[in-house]
Design an enzyme around this catalytic site. Structure first.
Site, short mmCIF file in Angstrom:
data_model
loop_
_atom_site.label_atom_id
_atom_site.label_comp_id
_atom_site.label_asym_id
_atom_site.label_seq_id
_atom_site.Cartn_x
_atom_site.Cartn_y
_atom_site.Cartn_z
N HIS A 1 2.57 3.62 -8.91
CA HIS A 1 2.31 2.22 -9.23
C HIS A 1 3.48 1.60 -9.99
O HIS A 1 3.83 0.44 -9.79
CB HIS A 1 1.02 2.09 -10.04
N ASP B 1 0.83 -1.21 0.00
CA ASP B 1 0.00 0.00 0.00
C ASP B 1 0.87 1.27 0.00
O ASP B 1 2.02 1.25 0.43
CB ASP B 1 -0.91 -0.03 1.23
N LEU C 1 11.26 -19.68 -4.68
CA LEU C 1 10.15 -18.91 -4.12
C LEU C 1 8.87 -19.03 -4.95
O LEU C 1 8.92 -18.92 -6.18
CB LEU C 1 10.55 -17.43 -4.05
#
Ligand code: IPE
Ligand code: IPE
Ligand code: MG
Length: 230
Positions: free
Chosen positions: A31, A14, A125
């Site tokens: 963004h 966020d 991962l």
């Protein structure tokens, strides 16, 4: 005692908009910087043996954003994977996703599905992107899936866990950047016993050093799971 890296870390990325505003830039610049940071944090988590990193990229509530912003967000997977898919492949990172991507534009959807496909054999991962994801929606979908079997008259916790969208279930550490202290409909079922860390810095500024601080905090927590202190 040596430091433990949580097996499953989930991050609510966020603060992109506020980060950009502070710099006098459009929200889209936040963004873009935020998407670049996904690479940094994913590589770092992978190097430290984290099994799963689930990142909240677009919520079921984010449809309420202006079209211009949403359209920009829908272009980001394409920019991101064009730049980094080879590196992700080389680094043995497996890309997966949770959420109903059917609602996304075809091009966005295909880019994500292609990244999933290209990295499906990797064993490092699990980089799971939550896209058009909502925790409540996930639980409702799971229950509806279970009810398709007419033999079932009672739903159990195990059944719900088995029908969730994510392959990984329990979250060990939930991090939210940007100073907000709420979960915003993220992984509601899976965070039942997660340790939570809320940091003030915006997602584009969340670097490996900030990440390490969260891991340190996690290492100082005493996880009791309803039992007694060890
Ligand atoms: C998080 O940053 C990214 C998404 C929700 C897509 P925000 O866009 O929410 O940034 P703020 O919270 O407005 O600063
Ligand atoms: C949560 O952030 C969703 C993502 C990070 C993708 P928001 O910025 O949408 O959350 P609220 O609206 O402030 O709770
Ligand atoms: Mg926000």
């Amino acid at each position: 005692m040596s430091k433990i890296y949580p097996k499953h870390i989930a991050i609510i990325m966020d603060g992109n908009g506020r980060w950009a505003k502070k710099k006098g830039k459009p929200r889209t610049a936040g963004h873009l910087a935020g998407s670049e940071n996904i690479r940094t944090i994913a590589l770092y988590a992978n190097q430290h043996g984290v099994e799963s990193l689930t990142l909240y990229a677009f919520s079921t509530e984010n449809w309420a954003r202006p079209d211009e912003e949403k359209n920009y967000l829908f272009q980001l997977p394409s920019l991101f994977f064009k730049k980094y898919i080879d590196e992700l492949k080389r680094e043995n990172i497996r890309v997966t996703y949770i959420g109903e991507i059917e609602r996304f534009p075809k091009q966005t959807r295909n880019v994500i599905l292609d990244a999933v496909k290209q990295t499906s054999m990797n064993t490092g991962l699990n980089l799971c992107l939550a896209v058009n994801y909502g925790g409540r929606r996930e639980i409702v979908c799971a229950v509806n899936e279970i009810l398709k079997d007419p033999e079932i008259h009672e739903v159990t916790e195990d059944m719900i866990s088995d029908h969730l969208m994510s392959e990984t279930s329990e979250v060990d550490l939930l991090i939210r950047t940007s100073g907000e202290v709420r979960v915003s409909n993220f992984l509601l079922w899976q965070i039942a016993y997660a340790e939570m860390v809320f940091v003030n810095c915006a997602w584009p500024d969340f670097d490996p050093e900030e990440f390490e601080k969260c891991i340190d905090e996690f290492n100082h927590r005493n996880r009791r799971f309803g039992g007694l202190s060890q």
